[in-house]
Write a protein that holds these residues in place. Structure first.
Motif, PDB file in Angstrom:
ATOM      1  N   VAL A 135       0.831  -1.218   0.000  1.00 46.81           N
ATOM      2  CA  VAL A 135       0.000   0.000   0.000  1.00 46.81           C
ATOM      3  C   VAL A 135       0.866   1.270   0.000  1.00 46.81           C
ATOM      4  N   PRO A 136       1.804   1.414   0.951  1.00 47.29           N
ATOM      5  CA  PRO A 136       2.656   2.616   0.901  1.00 47.29           C
ATOM      6  C   PRO A 136       3.453   2.744  -0.397  1.00 47.29           C
ATOM      7  N   THR A 137       3.894   1.612  -0.952  1.00 48.72           N
ATOM      8  CA  THR A 137       4.625   1.657  -2.230  1.00 48.72           C
ATOM      9  C   THR A 137       3.741   2.246  -3.326  1.00 48.72           C
ATOM     10  N   LEU A 138       2.493   1.777  -3.375  1.00 50.67           N
ATOM     11  CA  LEU A 138       1.579   2.279  -4.404  1.00 50.67           C
ATOM     12  C   LEU A 138       1.240   3.748  -4.193  1.00 50.67           C
ATOM     13  N   VAL A 139       1.076   4.132  -2.946  1.00 48.59           N
ATOM     14  CA  VAL A 139       0.806   5.546  -2.644  1.00 48.59           C
ATOM     15  C   VAL A 139       1.964   6.401  -3.159  1.00 48.59           C
ATOM     16  N   ASP A 140       3.189   5.951  -2.897  1.00 47.63           N
ATOM     17  CA  ASP A 140       4.386   6.670  -3.380  1.00 47.63           C
ATOM     18  C   ASP A 140       4.387   6.765  -4.902  1.00 47.63           C
ATOM     19  N   ILE A 141       4.121   5.635  -5.553  1.00 50.38           N
ATOM     20  CA  ILE A 141       4.163   5.594  -7.016  1.00 50.38           C
ATOM     21  C   ILE A 141       3.127   6.535  -7.611  1.00 50.38           C
ATOM     22  N   LEU A 142       1.922   6.528  -7.050  1.00 47.86           N
ATOM     23  CA  LEU A 142       0.867   7.403  -7.573  1.00 47.86           C
ATOM     24  C   LEU A 142       1.240   8.869  -7.353  1.00 47.86           C
ATOM     25  N   ARG A 143       1.848   9.176  -6.208  1.00 46.46           N
ATOM     26  CA  ARG A 143       2.240  10.559  -5.937  1.00 46.46           C
ATOM     27  C   ARG A 143       3.369  10.991  -6.878  1.00 46.46           C
ATOM     28  N   GLU A 144       4.372  10.120  -7.021  1.00 49.77           N
ATOM     29  CA  GLU A 144       5.525  10.449  -7.881  1.00 49.77           C
ATOM     30  C   GLU A 144       5.117  10.684  -9.330  1.00 49.77           C
ATOM     31  N   THR A 145       4.207   9.822  -9.807  1.00 48.87           N
ATOM     32  CA  THR A 145       3.874   9.874 -11.236  1.00 48.87           C
ATOM     33  C   THR A 145       2.700  10.799 -11.528  1.00 48.87           C
ATOM     34  N   GLY A 146       1.901  11.116 -10.505  1.00 46.00           N
ATOM     35  CA  GLY A 146       0.729  11.972 -10.695  1.00 46.00           C
ATOM     36  C   GLY A 146      -0.432  11.247 -11.354  1.00 46.00           C
ATOM     37  N   LEU A 147      -0.346   9.916 -11.466  1.00 46.52           N
ATOM     38  CA  LEU A 147      -1.458   9.154 -12.064  1.00 46.52           C
ATOM     39  C   LEU A 147      -2.636   9.113 -11.082  1.00 46.52           C
ATOM     40  N   ALA A 148      -3.839   9.399 -11.577  1.00 49.64           N
ATOM     41  CA  ALA A 148      -5.034   9.311 -10.730  1.00 49.64           C
ATOM     42  C   ALA A 148      -5.247   7.852 -10.341  1.00 49.64           C
ATOM     43  N   PRO A 149      -5.532   7.579  -9.055  1.00 52.65           N
ATOM     44  CA  PRO A 149      -5.695   6.187  -8.599  1.00 52.65           C
ATOM     45  C   PRO A 149      -6.726   5.424  -9.428  1.00 52.65           C
ATOM     46  N   GLY A 150      -7.773   6.102  -9.852  1.00 48.65           N
ATOM     47  CA  GLY A 150      -8.833   5.445 -10.622  1.00 48.65           C
ATOM     48  C   GLY A 150      -8.375   4.971 -11.993  1.00 48.65           C
ATOM     49  N   LEU A 151      -7.207   5.433 -12.418  1.00 45.29           N
ATOM     50  CA  LEU A 151      -6.692   4.999 -13.724  1.00 45.29           C
ATOM     51  C   LEU A 151      -5.730   3.830 -13.592  1.00 45.29           C
ATOM     52  N   LEU A 152      -5.548   3.356 -12.363  1.00 42.89           N
ATOM     53  CA  LEU A 152      -4.712   2.169 -12.154  1.00 42.89           C
ATOM     54  C   LEU A 152      -5.609   0.998 -11.781  1.00 42.89           C
ATOM     55  N   GLU A 153      -5.460  -0.097 -12.533  1.00 44.04           N
ATOM     56  CA  GLU A 153      -6.215  -1.310 -12.245  1.00 44.04           C
ATOM     57  C   GLU A 153      -5.213  -2.415 -11.943  1.00 44.04           C
TER      58      GLU A 153
END
Ligand code: C2E
Ligand code: MG
Ligand code: MG
Ligand code: MG
Length: 293
Positions: A135-153
């Motif tokens: 979970v923290p890894t994914l939070v970091d990745i989404l923050r770093e890349t700016g990808l909206a969480p809803g666009l990751l499946e």
């Protein structure tokens, strides 16, 4: 393997025993070499992602693309995931490899958003789901890349969801609460009960390609696919058919209510650079030649 060696040691003559033990040693040696190469592959940048479109039936446009990993082995050419992911799952290397795939896919997908809204789907090993810091890894990745969480499946298999582990459920709940979508991959191939379907809020149920082959003439497969589609509809999940290779399969699946289609008929997995141009494209499911769209 130890058991097999012992069995042969008792039952075979001396020459045969030497033969078997030499073969075993060679296999063990190859495995060790593969494992060492796998360890270095990340540092050396030998992994690559290719992306395969999932076509939304209603619009004829790409709804999402699935990231599929490849290993460009310096000596062995391109190695397919089934030839190294199982080993990486056994020795734990799937965790850093999987993190690399998530970060790379999110980076690419964030870049594509000017071309239109497109999701990226990334396969997740059960080993990654069990790792404490997903979970923290994914939070970091989404923050770093700016990808909206809803666009990751995230694509997981039935086996991963069947695990009655509190921690796994907590991880899934945290991810879904953050807006990340969850797809069930290869549906119908696991040895599982259906009970977990009511506990896990899936966004997408992917019908395994083994049921798509032979459509529409294979009556059993047709019955199975219809039943899966009805089940998904009643539970409120979207559906994707995997392994669509022919126009006939595509029109059949569209006709019986499948929401999205993925397979060589539409596109092979492609390098990241090829995706932006495809986002403009519209496929027509009723035409024989999808290349015209
Ligand atoms: P999957 O997630 O079910 O991916 C679909 C597989 O079917 C891909 O094989 C894709 O290339 C192939 N495929 C797509 N369309 C067609 C078609 O029309 N006909 C046929 N015959 N095959 C089609 P690929 O890329 O070899 O991947 C195999 C499996 O490896 C994946 O199955 C997935 O379980 C795993 N995998 C791939 N990338 C990753 C990754 O980054 N992490 C993890 N943990 N697993 C991965
Ligand atoms: Mg998949
Ligand atoms: Mg699949
Ligand atoms: Mg598969």
């Amino acid at each position: 393997h130890a058991d097999t060696a012992m069995y042969h040691a008792k039952s075979c003559g001396r020459d045969n025993c030497q033969f078997y033990s030499a073969a075993l040693t060679q296999r063990a040696q190859q495995r060790l070499t593969l494992e060492n190469n796998l360890r270095q592959a990340l540092e050396r940048g030998e992994f690559d992602l290719v992306y395969q479109p999932q076509i939304d039936v209603a619009s004829g446009r790409i709804r999402s693309v699935e990231a599929l990993i490849r290993w460009n082995h310096p000596a062995g050419g391109v190695i397919a995931p089934q030839d190294f992911i199982p080993l990486a799952e056994e020795n734990g290397l799937i965790v850093p490899i999987g993190e690399w795939a998530l970060r790379t896919a999110a980076t690419d997908a964030a870049r594509w958003q000017d071309g239109g809204r497109v999701c990226v789907a990334v396969n997740l090993s059960p080993v990654q789901l069990r790792a404490a810091d997903l979970v923290p890894t994914l939070v970091d990745i989404l923050r770093e890349t700016g990808l909206a969480p809803g666009l990751l499946e995230l694509e997981v298999t039935e086996g991963a969801l069947m695990e009655e582990r509190e921690a796994t459920h907590a991880t899934l709940e945290a991810l879904l609460a953050g807006g990340v979508q969850l797809a069930l991959d290869d549906f119908g191939t696991g040895y599982s009960s259906l009970g977990y379907l009511k506990r896990v809020p899936l966004s997408n149920l992917k019908i395994d390609q083994s049921f798509v082959h032979g459509l529409p003439h294979d009556r059993e497969n047709l019955a199975i696919v219809r039943t899966i589609l009805a089940l998904a509809k009643n539970l409120g999940f979207r559906t994707t058919a995997e392994g669509v290779e022919t126009a006939e399969q595509a029109t059949t699946l569209a006709g019986i209510g499948c929401d999205a289609l993925q397979g060589f008929y539409f596109s092979r997995p492609l390098p990241a650079g090829a995706i932006p141009a495809l986002l403009q494209r519209r496929w027509r499911l009723d035409e024989t030649d999808p290349g015209g769209g």
